[in-house]
Design a protein around this motif. Structure first.
Motif, PDB file in Angstrom:
ATOM      1  N   ASP A   1      40.921  41.993  25.842  1.00 41.33           N
ATOM      2  CA  ASP A   1      41.801  41.034  25.166  1.00 41.33           C
ATOM      3  C   ASP A   1      41.194  40.529  23.864  1.00 41.33           C
TER       4      ASP A   1
ATOM      5  N   SER B   1      45.420  44.345  27.108  1.00 40.82           N
ATOM      6  CA  SER B   1      45.606  43.667  28.390  1.00 40.82           C
ATOM      7  C   SER B   1      45.711  44.693  29.513  1.00 40.82           C
TER       8      SER B   1
ATOM      9  N   THR C   1      48.041  44.666  31.735  1.00 46.73           N
ATOM     10  CA  THR C   1      49.453  45.049  31.841  1.00 46.73           C
ATOM     11  C   THR C   1      49.777  46.205  30.914  1.00 46.73           C
TER      12      THR C   1
ATOM     13  N   ASP D   1      53.373  50.879  35.930  1.00 48.37           N
ATOM     14  CA  ASP D   1      54.097  49.614  35.959  1.00 48.37           C
ATOM     15  C   ASP D   1      55.513  49.766  36.506  1.00 48.37           C
TER      16      ASP D   1
ATOM     17  N   PRO E   1      43.172  37.268  30.377  1.00 44.05           N
ATOM     18  CA  PRO E   1      44.299  36.465  30.865  1.00 44.05           C
ATOM     19  C   PRO E   1      45.389  37.345  31.471  1.00 44.05           C
ATOM     20  N   GLY E   2      46.083  36.788  32.449  1.00 42.74           N
ATOM     21  CA  GLY E   2      47.166  37.535  33.081  1.00 42.74           C
ATOM     22  C   GLY E   2      46.671  38.431  34.196  1.00 42.74           C
ATOM     23  N   MET E   3      45.983  39.483  33.864  1.00 47.86           N
ATOM     24  CA  MET E   3      45.423  40.422  34.828  1.00 47.86           C
ATOM     25  C   MET E   3      43.957  40.675  34.489  1.00 47.86           C
ATOM     26  N   THR E   4      43.079  40.376  35.412  1.00 46.12           N
ATOM     27  CA  THR E   4      41.646  40.579  35.172  1.00 46.12           C
ATOM     28  C   THR E   4      41.301  42.066  35.275  1.00 46.12           C
TER      29      THR E   4
END
Length: 226
Positions: free
Chosen positions: A22, A46, A48, A57, A80-83
């Motif tokens: 990130d 990220s 995602t 996905d 953030p969101g998904m480690t």
């Protein structure tokens, strides 16, 4: 946004790495190190976006395994969101990508975090800043096809080192378990005699002792004085 590199043909000998971070600065650093090592790079920001690129996905517009060839995935841990750990689990649960080596990167060397990632199937856990030697070593391992063969031993070794107990070498094991060797033929046997040296009040005329020349001369002087 993703910086997608050209899709590699299935027969290409180049190493294609998916880099996930990130941080724009860290992403550029790892991207430059990979390019210096003659690797093809796809950089995303990220977990995602990484899943979208891999086609994990569930969206129809995403690329699938038949459209790309990824040899290595390098991801930051704290995002953030998904480690990175969650991304690792997603990849290892995929039948299409579970065999692809995943390297976790982090600026924090936390033992529980390292163990958890390695136990989940991470190839290695690198502490930032990542060095050029790290990238070249990973490339050599993957290009030689030694990833699966050495994965288990690497995990065990890392755990032992982090616990403060380095792996025992064969020499240390043999030296601690082998019985003590007999004395060398050249070394004198240990003395078992309990006799004591006679006092100087003995009769020098009747007592013969194996003495050195220095003691002999001392004895003759004593006799002459008598």
């Amino acid at each position: 946004m993703a910086t997608a590199a050209a899709v590699l043909p299935s027969g290409s000998q180049d190493l294609h790495v998916l880099a996930v971070d990130d941080s724009h600065v860290d992403r550029k650093v790892i991207e430059n190190l990979l390019k210096i090592s003659s690797c093809k790079v796809t950089a995303v920001e990220s977990g995602t976006r990484a899943l979208q690129y891999l086609g994990l996905d569930g969206e129809k517009g995403s690329l699938g395994i038949n459209d790309l060839k990824v040899n290595l995935i390098m991801t930051d841990y704290s995002m953030p969101g998904m480690t990175g750990y969650e991304l690792l689990k997603k990849i290892k649960q995929s039948s299409a990508f579970r065999e692809i080596p995943v390297v976790i990167m982090s600026s924090e060397n936390i033992l529980t975090r390292v163990d958890r990632c390695l136990e989940e199937g991470a190839e290695e856990f690198l502490v930032k800043p990542v060095k050029l030697s790290d990238v070249k070593r990973l490339k050599d391992i993957i290009m030689r096809g030694e990833t699966e063969e050495n994965g288990g031993s690497r995990v065990n070794k890392r755990k032992l080192e982090d616990d403060g107990h380095p792996p025992l070498s064969s020499s240390s094991l043999s030296s601690s378990s082998a019985p003590s060797s007999p004395s060398s033929p050249l070394s004198p046997p240990p003395s078992t005699s309990t006799s004591t040296v006679a006092p100087f009040a003995c009769d020098l005329g009747t007592t013969e002792l194996p003495t050195s020349p220095l003691r002999s001369s001392k004895r003759s002087k004593l006799c002459n004085s008598d």
